[in-house]
Design a protein around this motif. Sequence first.
Motif, PDB file in Angstrom:
ATOM      1  N   THR A 181       1.304   2.546  -6.645  1.00 61.59           N
ATOM      2  CA  THR A 181       1.903   1.324  -6.113  1.00 61.59           C
ATOM      3  C   THR A 181       2.861   0.750  -7.155  1.00 61.59           C
ATOM      4  O   THR A 181       2.970   1.279  -8.265  1.00 61.59           O
ATOM      5  N   THR A 199       0.825  -1.220   0.000  1.00 64.39           N
ATOM      6  CA  THR A 199       0.000   0.000   0.000  1.00 64.39           C
ATOM      7  C   THR A 199       0.855   1.265   0.000  1.00 64.39           C
ATOM      8  O   THR A 199       0.324   2.361  -0.205  1.00 64.39           O
ATOM      9  N   HIS A 203      -6.156   0.701  -7.817  1.00 65.21           N
ATOM     10  CA  HIS A 203      -5.604   1.879  -7.139  1.00 65.21           C
ATOM     11  C   HIS A 203      -5.432   3.026  -8.138  1.00 65.21           C
ATOM     12  O   HIS A 203      -4.953   2.839  -9.253  1.00 65.21           O
TER      13      HIS A 203
END
Length: 221
Positions: free
Chosen positions: A125, A117, A152
């Motif tokens: 990431t 994370t 993400h």
Amino acid sequence: MAGDRRGHGPSRRAVLAVALAGLLASCAAPDTEPRSEPSHSPSKEEDTMSSEEQAELDERLFTAVNDDDVDAAKALVKQGANVNALDDRHDTPWLVTGVTGSVDMLEALLPGEPDVTIRNRFGGTSLIPACERGHADYVAAVLERTDVDVDHVNDLGWTGLLEAVVLGDGSDPYQEIVASLIYHDADVNLADADGVTPLAHARQRGQDTVAKLLTEAGARE
């Protein structure tokens, strides 16, 4: 008669012999109570590492990762190098693997328990630069071996899928990346900050095979 008394019971000498034998046996008998082996408790100096020593190990790990020196990286991780250490560019050894695309290095760092994370200076990431650079094998491996967020969104408003389409060229590696992302349940309709979807970007760039993959996965413009 004395002889008759000896015949009916043990002599004093015999009693003493038996008693002595019992005493010797009890002294020689092994201790039946379980004994714990003395455990070695590491000293404070052995159990902890100075900040300078830790920093040196971490710096060496960064070097090994950038050089793709897998054996050195494995040894450093065993010694306690931190795969999540941040450098002055806000990279970690783990994040660097997404840039280099080294699957062997990914595997070497996994025992160090990377924090997937942690974000780089662009808010991404390790998955996102790998998608951008066409590291198809790495993308497949990181999605399979970790629980990295496939959707993400970085500070630019892009997911790994958007980076693969917008910054890719639609060639085989990028097609493989798109297929891997779809297989791992990427949201094919997650648009960029301007509201443009991956399918729209693919069609604008003439990436017909990528557009077909996205359409078959339920993508819309």
